[in-house]
Design an enzyme around this catalytic site. Structure first.
Site, PDB file in Angstrom:
ATOM      1  N   TRP A 119      43.908  95.268  62.864  1.00 52.09           N
ATOM      2  CA  TRP A 119      44.703  95.639  64.033  1.00 52.09           C
ATOM      3  C   TRP A 119      44.468  94.649  65.171  1.00 52.09           C
ATOM      4  CZ3 TRP A 119      43.512  96.745  69.103  1.00 52.09           C
ATOM      5  CH2 TRP A 119      44.490  97.358  69.874  1.00 52.09           C
ATOM      6  N   HIS A 120      43.232  94.173  65.305  1.00 52.84           N
ATOM      7  CA  HIS A 120      42.908  93.262  66.392  1.00 52.84           C
ATOM      8  C   HIS A 120      43.500  91.874  66.187  1.00 52.84           C
ATOM      9  CE1 HIS A 120      39.924  96.298  67.606  1.00 52.84           C
ATOM     10  NE2 HIS A 120      39.949  95.700  68.775  1.00 52.84           N
ATOM     11  N   GLY A 121      43.711  91.461  64.976  1.00 57.11           N
ATOM     12  CA  GLY A 121      44.257  90.123  64.788  1.00 57.11           C
ATOM     13  C   GLY A 121      44.574  89.827  63.342  1.00 57.11           C
ATOM     14  N   PHE A 140      46.713  91.184  71.246  1.00 56.02           N
ATOM     15  CA  PHE A 140      46.707  92.172  70.165  1.00 56.02           C
ATOM     16  C   PHE A 140      47.845  93.175  70.301  1.00 56.02           C
ATOM     17  CE2 PHE A 140      42.014  91.328  70.989  1.00 56.02           C
ATOM     18  CZ  PHE A 140      42.014  90.243  70.150  1.00 56.02           C
TER      19      PHE A 140
END
Length: 502
Positions: free
Chosen positions: A333-335, A502
């Site tokens: 989800w962050h990257g 993000f």
């Protein structure tokens, strides 16, 4: 539009003043228009994406409301509605955020087998905040499906819930049971309630504290972090370890500052947002860390992924698998890169290791007569937790998995303890004066964190209980420090928040 830009410093007072003066029935319409203007200031075309996500999840809620009976057919239909909502929204998120990542991995596999790689057919630009508002909209679908919330019949009120500008692009990821219910009651507030001095003052104090964290601490220490990470192969263990610790402070102050400014701005408007950070570096374990760090995401993943997978209601192996899946998803989800996935996986491994060794550690403490309730023991736990988190942050900050591994290898194999005393640390982008400003600012951050940790009070609530002279001295001091020592970026351009990517 960045919170720390002159554009926002004009936009927010104007929006607030009009909001206070217009009739209650159209307040939500004004905030909706302001929120879309706020989002469109980055790229007007991407407003279509957030509008599409809004309409899809709103219609999903209405359809779920029509099939509330518990008959077998209705149960199947409700599941199909939720699946369709998730498929479309996550499909849009996946295309914009993970298309290049997927194509790169496919080409890597084709290259291993000596096959011709695929050409990139078009360029995909990541819309700002898409991960945040997608998760927020999907939580509404699930809440209505679980019958925790009645479907919202007013599309425009629901649209404001998805796009509310203070927390739109970097959270916190709000729940419909909190924010949407407040929006539904927005038109009932009287002029007297809106012009509440204590609430407005508290909101502005929070915003000021957020600006201090961002402009005085985060953007200043970012200079050191960028200097070392950009040319990590030139440095030894001391500089590399220092930069990892510095990034831990930078990302906390950068992300927490956005959440704090968002909470302050929302409070001025009479809206209460959820707490997103609770002194995470005082945590005594990685599990405790995630109760305190990015709370809106960690609770979202717990409620909508970990628990549906079975949570801790199953056997040990399955429980650990559920935990790893949750943290791998958190990393992704962050990257869209493997170094983010490894970062998430490390936190999962840390938690599993902690759970597996809990009984062993307990017996060891008993045999060695360790005073687990002592300050020294608790401090040691927090120190170890910080070091584990800082180690994992290396993967988060690095540009690639290869860079992260090279950084760690060099940090562990190039000892240069003399760098602590020969002035090397003052040649990493920050001179003596800048380092001293950072040091004293960090002490202020630590003092405020201690108050919050001990008294369980946010800064605005703490100041509310103090004498007027103390409140004004604090506010004046923060304003002066921000004005004199704030880092505004090259050419006085506002520095972007890390979590915008993000």
């Amino acid at each position: 539009m960045l919170f720390n830009s002159f554009h926002f410093l004009v936009f927010f007072p104007a929006v607030t003043l009009v909001y206070f003066l217009i009739p209650g029935k159209i307040r939500y319409l004004w905030l909706l228009a302001a929120s879309y203007y706020f989002y469109m200031s980055w790229n007007a075309a991407y407003a279509l994406l957030i509008a599409g996500s809004t309409v899809i999840t709103w219609l999903s809620g209405l359809l779920l409301g029509k099939y509330q009976d518990t008959g077998e057919r209705n149960v199947r239909v409700r599941k199909l509605i939720v699946a369709a909502s998730f498929l479309v929204n996550l499909g849009i998120l996946g295309f914009f955020k993970y298309f290049d990542f997927a194509l790169g991995n496919i080409n890597a596999v084709l290259g291993w087998f000596g096959r011709q790689t695929l050409e990139k057919p078009f360029s995909v630009v990541l819309p700002v905040g898409i991960s945040f508002y997608t998760f927020q909209a999907l939580s509404y679908t699930v809440d209505v499906y679980r019958k925790d919330l009645e479907p919202e019949g007013n599309l425009l009120k629901y649209a404001l819930f998805v796009s509310f500008f203070p927390q739109l692009v970097a959270g916190p990821i709000e729940r419909s049971k909190n924010l949407l219910l407040q929006i539904q009651r927005m038109d009932r507030a009287s002029i007297r309630q809106l012009f509440d001095y204590g609430r407005i003052a508290g909101g502005l104090q929070l915003m000021l504290w957020g600006y201090f964290q961002k402009m005085v601490i985060a953007d200043r220490i970012a200079i050191l972090v960028n200097t070392v990470f950009d040319e990590w192969y030139f440095y030894g263990s001391v500089e590399l370890a220092l930069a990892a610790a510095a990034f831990s402070i930078q990302i906390y102050c950068d992300f927490a500052s956005y959440s704090t400014i968002a909470a302050g701005a929302a409070k001025v408007l009479g809206v209460s947002l959820m707490e997103n950070f609770d002194t995470p570096y005082f945590a005594r374990s990685i599990r405790d860390f995630w109760r305190r760090w990015h709370i809106s995401l960690s609770t979202w993943l717990k409620d909508y992924l970990y628990i549906p997978l079975g949570g801790n209601r199953c056997g040990r192996l399955r429980r650990h698998m559920n935990l790893m899946v949750t943290f791998l998803v958190s990393g992704l989800w962050h990257g869209a890169s493997w170094h983010f996935v490894v970062w998430g996986g490390l936190h999962g491994v840390f938690q599993i290791a902690g759970a597996e060794t809990r009984e062993l550690r307990k017996r060891l403490y008993e045999k060695t007569h360790t005073k687990t309730d002592s300050f020294s023991f608790r401090f040691g736990q927090s120190a170890v937790t910080f070091m584990l988190a800082a180690f994992a942050w290396i993967f988060f900050r690095a540009e690639s998995l290869t860079q992260a591994c090279g950084y760690i290898q060099r940090m562990l194999t190039r000892p240069n303890i003399w760098a602590l005393s020969d002035g090397t640390i003052y040649r990493l982008g920050l001179d003596h004066t800048e380092m001293h400003i950072f040091f004293w600012s960090a002490l202020v951050l630590f003092a405020v964190s201690i108050v919050k940790y001990k008294r369980r009070e946010r800064l605005d609530r703490f100041l509310e209980k103090q004498c007027a002279w103390f409140r004004w001295l604090t506010v004046t001091g923060l304003f002066a420090v921000i004005f004199l020592f704030g880092i505004y970026g090259p050419g006085y351009d506002a520095g972007q928040f890390i979590y915008f990517q993000f």
